[in-house]
Design an enzyme around this catalytic site. Structure first.
Site, PDB file in Angstrom:
ATOM      1  N   GLU A  19     -17.943   9.269  15.450  1.00 14.54           N
ATOM      2  CA  GLU A  19     -16.888   8.275  15.342  1.00 14.54           C
ATOM      3  C   GLU A  19     -17.655   6.985  15.103  1.00 14.54           C
ATOM      4  O   GLU A  19     -18.063   6.391  16.267  1.00 14.54           O
ATOM      5  CB  GLU A  19     -16.228   8.587  16.583  1.00 14.54           C
ATOM      6  CG  GLU A  19     -15.634   9.918  16.777  1.00 14.54           C
ATOM      7  CD  GLU A  19     -14.527  10.187  16.010  1.00 14.54           C
ATOM      8  OE1 GLU A  19     -13.718   9.238  15.278  1.00 14.54           O
ATOM      9  OE2 GLU A  19     -14.088  11.275  15.598  1.00 14.54           O
ATOM     10  N   CYS A  32     -13.690  -0.365  18.218  1.00 21.61           N
ATOM     11  CA  CYS A  32     -13.807   0.044  16.903  1.00 21.61           C
ATOM     12  C   CYS A  32     -12.568  -0.095  16.166  1.00 21.61           C
ATOM     13  O   CYS A  32     -12.613  -0.310  14.919  1.00 21.61           O
ATOM     14  CB  CYS A  32     -14.394   1.321  16.741  1.00 21.61           C
ATOM     15  SG  CYS A  32     -13.428   2.697  17.538  1.00 21.61           S
TER      16      CYS A  32
END
Length: 486
Positions: free
Chosen positions: A254, A288
């Site tokens: 991720e 993110c």
């Protein structure tokens, strides 16, 4: 200051709290005022080995435990977090520089993931598959991979550790967790403490607080873990993937993002402004999924920009322990310096700062940039901080092109009065996740989470997490007699 910083400043291996044996200490600082929170002697390669071997020893009995019994651990862990929420909030504010809003957001999601982990224990389902051989029955089982290595980041360390640790454990695996060195308590030993107090048997969750300067690739090269779940930058993620592939391990990555929030000409401008400001500036932009780029149809550019700038100017910057603070510190001075460099570079390239943030120690106040040239590298990189770039476009086709003009593909959003127009737009963007009439920052326990391109490999959450932390095993049963050619 929370007692966690003194009580949990150790390694947690095989059910024991113990100091590392390295020759130096990781110093845990409050990013807002520089206060020393804890000093932790780092784990060496030997401690990493101890942790993985303990996990390996404990895992088989855990996998054989009735899943209905396993899920009780997660029910108790959830209650522990609820009971200690005020204390954990204080820790998140002190160690991460998160505001009260950010801490609440992180704890809410952590609890949601634990609630779902109660169900993950019951999720794996096998199947019986037909055979062309008379008398044969094919059974396909989903079984735990064994031991999972988890590497968590500094921005949402408690949540993002639990997000991999809880399902991996629920599915019958053991785990070794390595938190980021800037958040060793929230991302590491606090998680261990919660599960220890919830009655998780010793050895099933181990935490090693260390640094690659000490252990190199030992954490990911070690022969015991079969899966490495990594959350962090694409640069490090590329290395993790390479090492895992060379050692025949599965990697769940991720990674970073460069999300676009797109405002079409028929959007509710006030609502789009609210969504864009939150999506860019939540947790100082250290997310993110944050909206690195805000794309606005040129026909509404002036109105949107005026309202966006006005809202950004109202964001209070300062002490994250003050409940009215919206923008707290970034994680460390290196990050603060890098963000100052981003703004300086943008202005040198011809951009205009409608709001020009300042940097004081680790406090970086918001910046809003317009007029960045299309060829600027800043458009295609992740800006992990409170810097917004507004970009006008002419029509949907150009918006799609700009949104896709990045090596990342994590999240994104589009605002429009026509929901199906928004869905059609979303289908054209190369991302793992995209949201219509909302922000870019979302995570839900039962919806597959992950990115395309440089934003990662694999998915977490929901059914995807079963695929991540189990493997398939074929067992055939011959009820009759097979015929052999010799």
């Amino acid at each position: 200051m929370s007692s966690y910083f003194t009580d949990l400043a150790q390694q947690y291996i095989d059910g024991e709290w113990r100091p590392g044996t390295g020759s130096w200490d990781i110093i845990d600082f409050n990013p807002y005022d520089g206060e020393k929170l804890a000093s932790i002697t780092i784990a060496t390669v030997d401690e990493v080995d101890d942790a993985y071997r303990a996990a390996e020893r404990a895992q088989k009995a855990w996998a054989a435990t009735n899943p209905y019994a396993r899920r009780g651990v997660f029910e108790r862990a959830l209650r522990i977090i609820e009971e200690r929420e005020a204390e954990i909030t204080e820790l998140i504010i002190a160690e991460i520089g998160g505001t009260h809003t950010k801490a609440g957001f992180e704890l809410h999601l952590a609890k949601e993931f634990l609630r779902e982990s109660v169900q993950w224990a019951l999720r794996p389902e096998g199947k019986i598959v037909p055979s062309p051989v008379d008398g044969k029955e094919n059974r396909v089982y989903k079984v735990p991979v064994g031991v999972v290595g988890v590497i968590s980041p500094f921005n949402f360390p408690f949540l993002l550790s639990i997000k991999s640790v809880a399902p991996a454990l629920a599915l019958g695996n053991a785990v070794v967790l390595k938190p980021h060195q800037n958040t060793p308590i929230a991302g590491g030993s606090l998680v261990a403490k919660v599960f220890e107090d919830a009655g998780l048997p010793a050895g099933l969750l181990n935490v090693v607080i260390t640094d690659i300067a000490e252990i190199g690739d030992a954490f990911i090269e070690h022969p015991v873990p079969k899966v490495i779940s990594f959350t962090g930058s694409d640069k490090v993620g590329r290395h993790v993937a390479t090492v895992c592939a060379a050692n025949f391990k599965r990697s769940i990555l991720e990674l970073g993002g460069n999300s676009a929030l797109v405002v079409l000409e028929d959007a509710d401008i006030d609502y789009a402004v609210d969504a864009a400001v939150f999506s860019r500036y939540v947790h100082q932009g250290q997310v993110c999924m944050a909206a690195n780029r805000v794309l606005v149809d040129r026909s509404i550019e002036a109105e949107f920009t005026e309202k966006f700038v006005a809202k950004v100017k109202t964001l209070k910057v300062g002490d994250p322990s003050d409940p009215t603070t919206v923008i707290g510190p970034v994680i460390n001075s290196s990050q603060a310096d890098a963000l100052t460099g981003v703004v300086d570079q943008a202005i040198a390239e011809g951009a205009t700062a409608l709001v020009h943030g300042t940097t004081t120690d680790n406090l970086v106040s918001p910046t809003v940039l317009i007029g960045l040239p299309a060829e600027s590298a800043l458009f295609r990189q992740e800006i992990f901080g409170p810097i917004a770039v507004l970009v006008p476009f002419d029509g949907e086709e150009e918006a799609v092109r700009i949104a896709n003009d990045t090596p990342y593909g994590l999240s994104g959003a589009v605002h429009t009065a026509d929901v199906e127009r928004g869905v059609a737009f979303a289908k054209q963007i190369d991302t793992g996740m995209f949201h219509v009439n909302d922000g870019t920052v979302h995570d839900e326990p039962i919806v597959a989470f992950g990115g395309e391109k440089n934003s990662g490999i694999g998915r977490l959450n929901g059914d995807a997490v079963v695929d991540a932390f189990t493997t398939m095993k074929w067992i055939s049963v011959q009820h009759g007699r097979s015929l052999f050619p010799f």
